[in-house]
Design a protein around this motif. Structure first.
Motif, PDB file in Angstrom:
ATOM      1  N   PRO A 135      75.417 -46.135 -22.422  1.00  0.00           N
ATOM      2  CA  PRO A 135      74.174 -47.307 -22.561  1.00  0.00           C
ATOM      3  C   PRO A 135      72.554 -47.519 -21.659  1.00  0.00           C
ATOM      4  O   PRO A 135      71.699 -47.743 -22.920  1.00  0.00           O
ATOM      5  CB  PRO A 135      74.473 -48.790 -22.370  1.00  0.00           C
ATOM      6  CG  PRO A 135      76.401 -48.701 -22.092  1.00  0.00           C
ATOM      7  CD  PRO A 135      76.166 -47.027 -22.023  1.00  0.00           C
ATOM      8  N   VAL A 136      72.486 -46.705 -20.842  1.00  0.00           N
ATOM      9  CA  VAL A 136      72.089 -46.658 -20.329  1.00  0.00           C
ATOM     10  C   VAL A 136      70.811 -45.103 -20.466  1.00  0.00           C
ATOM     11  O   VAL A 136      69.889 -46.232 -21.365  1.00  0.00           O
ATOM     12  CB  VAL A 136      71.714 -46.115 -18.742  1.00  0.00           C
ATOM     13  CG1 VAL A 136      70.303 -45.613 -18.193  1.00  0.00           C
ATOM     14  CG2 VAL A 136      72.287 -47.365 -18.076  1.00  0.00           C
ATOM     15  N   TYR A 180      71.943 -49.139 -31.584  1.00  0.00           N
ATOM     16  CA  TYR A 180      70.773 -49.443 -30.112  1.00  0.00           C
ATOM     17  C   TYR A 180      69.496 -49.728 -31.376  1.00  0.00           C
ATOM     18  O   TYR A 180      68.235 -50.171 -31.253  1.00  0.00           O
ATOM     19  CB  TYR A 180      70.603 -48.041 -30.038  1.00  0.00           C
ATOM     20  CG  TYR A 180      71.052 -48.808 -28.379  1.00  0.00           C
ATOM     21  CD1 TYR A 180      73.289 -48.810 -28.067  1.00  0.00           C
ATOM     22  CD2 TYR A 180      71.113 -48.795 -26.642  1.00  0.00           C
ATOM     23  CE1 TYR A 180      73.763 -49.140 -27.650  1.00  0.00           C
ATOM     24  CE2 TYR A 180      71.949 -49.473 -26.026  1.00  0.00           C
ATOM     25  CZ  TYR A 180      72.627 -50.042 -26.451  1.00  0.00           C
ATOM     26  OH  TYR A 180      73.612 -50.239 -25.105  1.00  0.00           O
ATOM     27  N   VAL A 202      62.869 -49.631 -23.669  1.00  0.00           N
ATOM     28  CA  VAL A 202      63.561 -50.863 -22.771  1.00  0.00           C
ATOM     29  C   VAL A 202      63.831 -50.692 -21.342  1.00  0.00           C
ATOM     30  O   VAL A 202      63.822 -51.060 -20.120  1.00  0.00           O
ATOM     31  CB  VAL A 202      64.919 -51.732 -22.688  1.00  0.00           C
ATOM     32  CG1 VAL A 202      64.204 -52.347 -24.536  1.00  0.00           C
ATOM     33  CG2 VAL A 202      65.344 -51.291 -22.674  1.00  0.00           C
ATOM     34  N   ARG A 203      63.849 -48.628 -20.985  1.00  0.00           N
ATOM     35  CA  ARG A 203      64.217 -48.369 -19.466  1.00  0.00           C
ATOM     36  C   ARG A 203      63.682 -47.389 -19.832  1.00  0.00           C
ATOM     37  O   ARG A 203      63.249 -46.104 -21.093  1.00  0.00           O
ATOM     38  CB  ARG A 203      65.864 -48.128 -19.648  1.00  0.00           C
ATOM     39  CG  ARG A 203      65.755 -47.897 -18.354  1.00  0.00           C
ATOM     40  CD  ARG A 203      67.547 -47.566 -18.075  1.00  0.00           C
ATOM     41  NE  ARG A 203      68.514 -48.701 -17.813  1.00  0.00           N
ATOM     42  CZ  ARG A 203      69.438 -49.559 -17.148  1.00  0.00           C
ATOM     43  NH1 ARG A 203      69.320 -48.451 -16.133  1.00  0.00           N
ATOM     44  NH2 ARG A 203      69.965 -50.233 -17.017  1.00  0.00           N
ATOM     45  N   TYR A 246      67.460 -52.396 -32.627  1.00  0.00           N
ATOM     46  CA  TYR A 246      66.733 -52.989 -31.648  1.00  0.00           C
ATOM     47  C   TYR A 246      65.771 -52.656 -30.727  1.00  0.00           C
ATOM     48  O   TYR A 246      65.640 -52.703 -29.383  1.00  0.00           O
ATOM     49  CB  TYR A 246      67.334 -53.924 -30.456  1.00  0.00           C
ATOM     50  CG  TYR A 246      68.855 -53.851 -31.042  1.00  0.00           C
ATOM     51  CD1 TYR A 246      70.031 -53.602 -30.725  1.00  0.00           C
ATOM     52  CD2 TYR A 246      69.007 -55.795 -30.905  1.00  0.00           C
ATOM     53  CE1 TYR A 246      71.390 -54.726 -31.749  1.00  0.00           C
ATOM     54  CE2 TYR A 246      69.986 -56.053 -31.472  1.00  0.00           C
ATOM     55  CZ  TYR A 246      71.285 -55.499 -31.778  1.00  0.00           C
ATOM     56  OH  TYR A 246      72.569 -56.356 -32.486  1.00  0.00           O
ATOM     57  N   ASP A 286      69.452 -47.545 -23.638  1.00  0.00           N
ATOM     58  CA  ASP A 286      68.106 -48.565 -23.281  1.00  0.00           C
ATOM     59  C   ASP A 286      66.903 -47.447 -23.963  1.00  0.00           C
ATOM     60  O   ASP A 286      65.502 -48.316 -23.257  1.00  0.00           O
ATOM     61  CB  ASP A 286      68.115 -49.381 -21.806  1.00  0.00           C
ATOM     62  CG  ASP A 286      69.349 -49.902 -22.747  1.00  0.00           C
ATOM     63  OD1 ASP A 286      69.686 -50.548 -21.530  1.00  0.00           O
ATOM     64  OD2 ASP A 286      69.338 -50.530 -24.233  1.00  0.00           O
ATOM     65  N   ARG A 324      65.091 -46.867 -26.658  1.00  0.00           N
ATOM     66  CA  ARG A 324      64.419 -47.034 -27.546  1.00  0.00           C
ATOM     67  C   ARG A 324      63.638 -47.803 -26.765  1.00  0.00           C
ATOM     68  O   ARG A 324      62.850 -48.763 -27.036  1.00  0.00           O
ATOM     69  CB  ARG A 324      66.054 -48.310 -27.861  1.00  0.00           C
ATOM     70  CG  ARG A 324      65.752 -49.266 -26.910  1.00  0.00           C
ATOM     71  CD  ARG A 324      67.616 -50.387 -27.277  1.00  0.00           C
ATOM     72  NE  ARG A 324      68.060 -50.917 -26.223  1.00  0.00           N
ATOM     73  CZ  ARG A 324      67.933 -52.282 -26.404  1.00  0.00           C
ATOM     74  NH1 ARG A 324      67.303 -52.686 -26.974  1.00  0.00           N
ATOM     75  NH2 ARG A 324      68.573 -53.194 -25.780  1.00  0.00           N
ATOM     76  N   LEU A 362      74.923 -55.801 -27.484  1.00  0.00           N
ATOM     77  CA  LEU A 362      74.116 -54.757 -27.356  1.00  0.00           C
ATOM     78  C   LEU A 362      74.786 -55.458 -25.795  1.00  0.00           C
ATOM     79  O   LEU A 362      74.753 -56.645 -25.218  1.00  0.00           O
ATOM     80  CB  LEU A 362      72.398 -54.857 -26.637  1.00  0.00           C
ATOM     81  CG  LEU A 362      72.039 -53.449 -28.284  1.00  0.00           C
ATOM     82  CD1 LEU A 362      70.569 -53.256 -27.546  1.00  0.00           C
ATOM     83  CD2 LEU A 362      73.251 -52.970 -29.106  1.00  0.00           C
ATOM     84  N   GLN A 416      74.017 -56.415 -21.890  1.00  0.00           N
ATOM     85  CA  GLN A 416      72.365 -56.696 -21.286  1.00  0.00           C
ATOM     86  C   GLN A 416      73.128 -55.929 -19.941  1.00  0.00           C
ATOM     87  O   GLN A 416      73.744 -56.348 -18.954  1.00  0.00           O
ATOM     88  CB  GLN A 416      72.690 -58.330 -20.743  1.00  0.00           C
ATOM     89  CG  GLN A 416      73.118 -58.879 -22.326  1.00  0.00           C
ATOM     90  CD  GLN A 416      71.995 -58.686 -22.993  1.00  0.00           C
ATOM     91  OE1 GLN A 416      70.971 -58.636 -23.056  1.00  0.00           O
ATOM     92  NE2 GLN A 416      72.174 -58.004 -24.417  1.00  0.00           N
ATOM     93  N   ASN A 417      71.677 -55.374 -19.922  1.00  0.00           N
ATOM     94  CA  ASN A 417      71.045 -54.406 -18.073  1.00  0.00           C
ATOM     95  C   ASN A 417      72.758 -53.439 -17.811  1.00  0.00           C
ATOM     96  O   ASN A 417      73.482 -54.020 -16.831  1.00  0.00           O
ATOM     97  CB  ASN A 417      71.354 -55.940 -16.974  1.00  0.00           C
ATOM     98  CG  ASN A 417      70.422 -56.149 -17.186  1.00  0.00           C
ATOM     99  OD1 ASN A 417      68.770 -56.060 -17.631  1.00  0.00           O
ATOM    100  ND2 ASN A 417      70.356 -57.718 -17.142  1.00  0.00           N
TER     101      ASN A 417
END
Ligand code: WQD
Length: 323
Positions: free
Chosen positions: A191-192, A319, A200-201, A322, A195, A198, A182, A184-185
């Motif tokens: 991808p956003v 994704y 994390v954002r 994770y 995130d 899942r 994945l 990172q940031n």
């Protein structure tokens, strides 16, 4: 053919490595792991931990009967490139010059270059073809265009045959889950969204919904990374068979809006994916869609996995590992 894939531990690079191996090539990955991930290294590929800004590591990698180079190692954050142009000039332009000089010293004359739709800047007409004016709006796009211009000289003066592949918006993951690293940031849309899905954002910020598009949100030409990877294999075949260079768009020709991707992601993941509309992001055009007629005509390339469901499904398959 023995191919050196520079940046081959990256998101697109590792998909290119799998496609090259599947097509019967021997592959060595060269990567400094500044953003590439060891988990992305493919079992069939050798690995050299090196940096394109250090010519000695490049010469050593090229000495092992390399016959072609695929170069995807670059910093790619358009916004950062406007704050830190020196970082992008040194790595993207300076690093590519080191590669080209090491290649010509070693007698390697086939080069596949990861270029970008960013070379075009604000669209003057749509869909964008390869003759569209090239007026990059950010320094990142400028570095890609400058490298393409350098390649023209290395073709003429040093016989380096190249394919400059102008990616539009790469997304998705290989359906066989051969790549599972994945970013990172991430700053890119899919991808956003993953995130947020899942957990994390907290939320997706939608950068403006008042554009002149079908639903007011930005429209882009998303192309599946496996389609992109196949394009690299076909480009290598092209320059090998024709002993000629070219610059070509790799885009799916179908535009998707932020809201269309968001609703597909909510449906496929079954997650709420909270979103909030905020102000426009500087430098964002309303719509960017390619025609890849030239890629079809020259490389025999066409996007096959770039529909919204495949882009989201293949992303979510990776994704959700994770959660
Ligand atoms: C896509 C759409 C945003 C994030 C960039 C580079 C380009 C290329 C691909 C390397 C836009 C919207 C995004 C978010 C949002 N990179 N968005 N909220 O800007 O089209 O292209 O990546 O070659 O050079 O510029 O991609 O994914 O950032 O944006 O609303 O949190 O999603 O406004 O409409 P972009 P992106």
């Amino acid at each position: 053919m023995h191919v050196l894939v520079i940046g081959g531990a990256g998101y697109i690079g590792s998909h290119v490595v799998t496609a090259l191996i599947a097509a019967g090539n021997r592959v060595t990955v060269f990567d400094n792991l500044s953003s590439g991930l060891r988990i992305n290294l493919q079992p069939g590929a050798a690995f050299v931990h090196g940096d394109i800004r250090r010519p000695d590591s490049l010469r050593a990698a090229l000495a092992a009967d390399v016959e072609a180079v695929v170069h995807l190692a670059a910093f790619k954050a358009a916004g950062e490139s406007m704050e830190r142009p020196e970082k992008y000039a040194d790595n993207n332009i300076g690093g590519t010059i080191q590669i080209l000089n090491a290649m010509t010293e070693a007698g390697v004359s086939r080069f596949i270059f990861s270029s970008s739709a960013a070379v075009y800047g604000e669209p003057e007409y749509l869909p964008i073809d390869e003759d569209h004016p090239q007026k990059p709006e950010n320094f990142y796009g400028f570095t890609k265009l400058e490298i393409e211009r350098l390649l023209g000289w290395y073709d003429t003066l040093k016989g380096v045959r190249f394919a400059a592949l102008r990616y539009f918006n790469a997304a998705g993951y290989a359906p066989d889950e051969s790549v599972v690293g994945l970013e990172q940031n991430p700053a890119n849309l899919l991808p956003v969204i993953m995130d947020v899905a899942r957990g994390v954002r907290r939320e997706l910020q939608i950068f403006g919904d008042d554009y002149e598009t079908r639903d007011g949100t930005g429209v882009r030409d998303y192309v599946h990374v496996s389609d992109l990877a196949r394009g690299h294999v076909q480009a290598l075949d092209y320059i090998d068979k024709n002993d000629a260079s070219l610059a070509v768009n790799l885009g799916s020709e179908s535009g998707l809006s932020v809201l269309e991707i968001l609703s597909a992601a909510r449906w496929i993941t079954g997650r709420e994916i909270p979103a909030r509309t905020v102000g426009r992001r500087a430098g964002d055009p309303a719509e960017l869609v390619a025609t890849s007629a030239f890629a079809r005509e020259t490389l025999g390339w066409k996007a096959e996995l770039s529909d919204v469901d495949s882009l989201v499904e293949t992303s979510w398959k990776v994704y959700r590992r994770y959660l």
